[in-house]
Write a protein that holds these residues in place. Sequence first.
Motif, PDB file in Angstrom:
ATOM      1  N   VAL A 350       0.853  -1.373   0.037  1.00 22.98           N
ATOM      2  CA  VAL A 350      -0.024   0.240  -0.018  1.00 22.98           C
ATOM      3  C   VAL A 350       0.724   1.386  -0.146  1.00 22.98           C
ATOM      4  N   SER A 351       0.846   2.068  -1.197  1.00 24.82           N
ATOM      5  CA  SER A 351       1.449   3.307  -1.024  1.00 24.82           C
ATOM      6  C   SER A 351       0.619   4.519  -0.431  1.00 24.82           C
ATOM      7  N   GLU A 352       1.506   4.787   0.844  1.00 21.74           N
ATOM      8  CA  GLU A 352       0.853   5.815   1.619  1.00 21.74           C
ATOM      9  C   GLU A 352       0.481   7.253   1.085  1.00 21.74           C
ATOM     10  N   ASN A 353      -0.654   7.728   1.332  1.00 25.88           N
ATOM     11  CA  ASN A 353      -0.925   9.225   0.975  1.00 25.88           C
ATOM     12  C   ASN A 353      -0.995   9.484  -0.670  1.00 25.88           C
ATOM     13  N   THR A 354      -1.170   8.164  -1.271  1.00 23.53           N
ATOM     14  CA  THR A 354      -1.625   8.209  -2.770  1.00 23.53           C
ATOM     15  C   THR A 354      -2.652   7.445  -3.139  1.00 23.53           C
ATOM     16  N   ALA A 355      -3.344   7.916  -4.491  1.00 23.07           N
ATOM     17  CA  ALA A 355      -4.701   7.302  -4.905  1.00 23.07           C
ATOM     18  C   ALA A 355      -4.245   6.695  -6.047  1.00 23.07           C
ATOM     19  N   HIS A 356      -5.110   6.910  -7.335  1.00 30.16           N
ATOM     20  CA  HIS A 356      -5.055   6.116  -8.481  1.00 30.16           C
ATOM     21  C   HIS A 356      -4.088   7.063  -9.471  1.00 30.16           C
ATOM     22  N   GLU A 357      -2.806   6.950  -9.243  1.00 27.27           N
ATOM     23  CA  GLU A 357      -1.886   7.885  -9.540  1.00 27.27           C
ATOM     24  C   GLU A 357      -0.419   7.241  -9.817  1.00 27.27           C
ATOM     25  N   PHE A 358       0.309   7.978 -10.561  1.00 23.53           N
ATOM     26  CA  PHE A 358       1.576   7.589 -11.162  1.00 23.53           C
ATOM     27  C   PHE A 358       2.597   7.344  -9.811  1.00 23.53           C
ATOM     28  N   LEU A 359       2.428   7.866  -8.903  1.00 24.61           N
ATOM     29  CA  LEU A 359       3.422   7.931  -7.539  1.00 24.61           C
ATOM     30  C   LEU A 359       2.926   6.653  -6.856  1.00 24.61           C
ATOM     31  N   THR A 360       1.645   6.250  -6.832  1.00 25.05           N
ATOM     32  CA  THR A 360       1.196   4.780  -6.520  1.00 25.05           C
ATOM     33  C   THR A 360       2.071   3.745  -7.147  1.00 25.05           C
ATOM     34  N   TRP A 361       2.186   3.874  -8.566  1.00 27.08           N
ATOM     35  CA  TRP A 361       2.546   2.840  -9.418  1.00 27.08           C
ATOM     36  C   TRP A 361       4.245   2.843  -9.391  1.00 27.08           C
ATOM     37  N   ARG A 362       4.811   3.875  -9.399  1.00 31.29           N
ATOM     38  CA  ARG A 362       6.149   4.013  -9.490  1.00 31.29           C
ATOM     39  C   ARG A 362       6.703   3.405  -7.918  1.00 31.29           C
ATOM     40  N   ARG A 363       6.001   3.496  -7.039  1.00 34.89           N
ATOM     41  CA  ARG A 363       6.405   3.018  -5.800  1.00 34.89           C
ATOM     42  C   ARG A 363       6.055   1.426  -5.755  1.00 34.89           C
ATOM     43  N   SER A 364       4.932   1.056  -6.466  1.00 27.51           N
ATOM     44  CA  SER A 364       4.817  -0.547  -6.718  1.00 27.51           C
ATOM     45  C   SER A 364       5.628  -1.007  -7.625  1.00 27.51           C
ATOM     46  N   LEU A 365       6.130  -0.388  -8.543  1.00 29.88           N
ATOM     47  CA  LEU A 365       7.249  -1.261  -9.548  1.00 29.88           C
ATOM     48  C   LEU A 365       8.519  -1.242  -8.447  1.00 29.88           C
ATOM     49  N   HIS A 366       8.723  -0.357  -7.678  1.00 33.53           N
ATOM     50  CA  HIS A 366       9.911  -0.374  -6.927  1.00 33.53           C
ATOM     51  C   HIS A 366       9.936  -1.275  -5.981  1.00 33.53           C
ATOM     52  N   GLU A 367       8.740  -1.553  -5.295  1.00 37.16           N
ATOM     53  CA  GLU A 367       8.690  -2.797  -4.400  1.00 37.16           C
ATOM     54  C   GLU A 367       8.733  -4.271  -5.096  1.00 37.16           C
ATOM     55  N   MET A 368       8.244  -4.125  -6.158  1.00 38.85           N
ATOM     56  CA  MET A 368       7.861  -5.605  -6.794  1.00 38.85           C
ATOM     57  C   MET A 368       8.919  -6.051  -7.450  1.00 38.85           C
ATOM     58  N   ALA A 369       9.831  -5.153  -8.056  1.00 38.73           N
ATOM     59  CA  ALA A 369      10.796  -5.591  -9.000  1.00 38.73           C
ATOM     60  C   ALA A 369      11.959  -6.471  -8.077  1.00 38.73           C
ATOM     61  N   PRO A 370      12.232  -6.165  -6.894  1.00 36.01           N
ATOM     62  CA  PRO A 370      13.200  -6.973  -6.288  1.00 36.01           C
ATOM     63  C   PRO A 370      12.722  -8.491  -6.047  1.00 36.01           C
ATOM     64  N   MET A 371      11.383  -8.524  -6.009  1.00 46.30           N
ATOM     65  CA  MET A 371      10.854  -9.798  -5.644  1.00 46.30           C
ATOM     66  C   MET A 371      10.725 -10.701  -6.938  1.00 46.30           C
ATOM     67  N   LEU A 372      10.774 -10.239  -7.991  1.00 44.98           N
ATOM     68  CA  LEU A 372      10.843 -11.051  -9.422  1.00 44.98           C
ATOM     69  C   LEU A 372      11.951 -11.736  -9.524  1.00 44.98           C
ATOM     70  N   PHE A 373      11.783 -12.954 -10.270  1.00 47.30           N
ATOM     71  CA  PHE A 373      12.649 -13.830 -10.661  1.00 47.30           C
ATOM     72  C   PHE A 373      13.927 -14.114  -9.731  1.00 47.30           C
ATOM     73  N   ASN A 374      13.668 -14.233  -8.246  1.00 48.51           N
ATOM     74  CA  ASN A 374      14.360 -14.480  -7.256  1.00 48.51           C
ATOM     75  C   ASN A 374      13.951 -15.908  -6.413  1.00 48.51           C
ATOM     76  N   ILE A 375      13.128 -16.371  -7.034  1.00 53.13           N
ATOM     77  CA  ILE A 375      12.539 -17.699  -6.224  1.00 53.13           C
ATOM     78  C   ILE A 375      12.734 -18.911  -7.158  1.00 53.13           C
ATOM     79  N   ASN A 376      13.124 -19.865  -6.744  1.00 52.80           N
ATOM     80  CA  ASN A 376      13.560 -20.959  -7.439  1.00 52.80           C
ATOM     81  C   ASN A 376      12.496 -22.090  -7.736  1.00 52.80           C
TER      82      ASN A 376
END
Length: 376
Positions: A350-376
């Motif tokens: 959950v992106s704090e103090n944002t709504a349906h907007e690009f700061l939400t999605w920038r933060r989301s990609l920043h959180e998600m990217a490290p989790m991708l392709f690191n699981i065997n």
Amino acid sequence: MNLKTLSIAAAIMITAGICDAQSTLPGLKDDFKPSFFNQPGQDYPQVNSQGYARFRIKAPQADSIKVSLGLGGRGGTKLLKDADGFFTGTTEGPMDEGFHYYHLTVDGGVFNDPGTLNFYGSTRWESGIEIPAQDQDFYALKNVPHGNVQQVLFPSSSTGTSRRAFVYTPPGYDKNKSGRYPVLYLQHGWGEDETAWCNQGHANLIMDNLIAEGKTKPFIIVMTYGMTNDVKIGRGSLKSFKIEPFQTVLTHELIPYIDANFRTFADGAHRAMAGLSMGGMETHMITLNNPDLFAYYGLLSGGTYTSAEIKDKSKVKLIFMSCGSREKPDGVKNASAELKSAGMNSVSFVSENTAHEFLTWRRSLHEMAPMLFNIN
């Protein structure tokens, strides 16, 4: 990326209400600076440290100018004209941090602001303004190794056209001729196109910074247009949307093209799909329809999954779901908890103090990217 305008000198952005250009708003700091997205040499629009935006437009023959709120054009800030033909105004209050679309309404006609760059949104090129965020460092342009974003044109027999995609390859891709990379297929939102994730979302800079910090595995990102026909925004427009034409383009035409022309791991275990808003809806449907093609799923303000929808849970390595705190955060939290209870690897953000907007999605990609392709 521009529309023609009048003889206009510059502009800024909005929240609702009318502000007297000559008045001093209580507590307003006079530390305005040109917005990050201004055209070269343009002083306006300007933003101050509190998030207020200020406009100055030269239009001697005009009678009225209003700056829209952004997507949808609701409300606006009315500018006041002086004896020299300049229209000036400041938003009544601070704007949310991050990126905003806007346009000018000049004597009833809609124009873009020549003082700033334009971005594709609302199914048209709109002016854009950036309100600096407290955490903007993660998507800032830094002196680090940079990846490459290139345009590719791929043949589409299903639509009878050549279609466009933008492909981000990480730093070192061109030098490491033997290395292969996982791929994230990343979709834009309703009314946007394949330019959105890099232009508005800074996806390439987010990845460059994460890779430089050693926080994510390098991977390729592919961004393409999520429609197969021209669309118009309107009430109920999405009710007529059918996934099958775009699903064919993505799964039968784009993915094979990327695997044939880039050094990828061409299997579902090294492939992810994610999208914001409407792109999340597309991701939801396509991943469920094609469980062998993707192992990592991401819905960014784009709905949720349930464990009952996923037929072969062993093939799904990660489900990431996010939204802004001003959206429906309990929805993604509860959905993630339900998936975890069914034995699946699910993460909610959950992106704090944002709504349906690009700061939400920038933060989301920043959180998600490290989790991708690191699981065997």
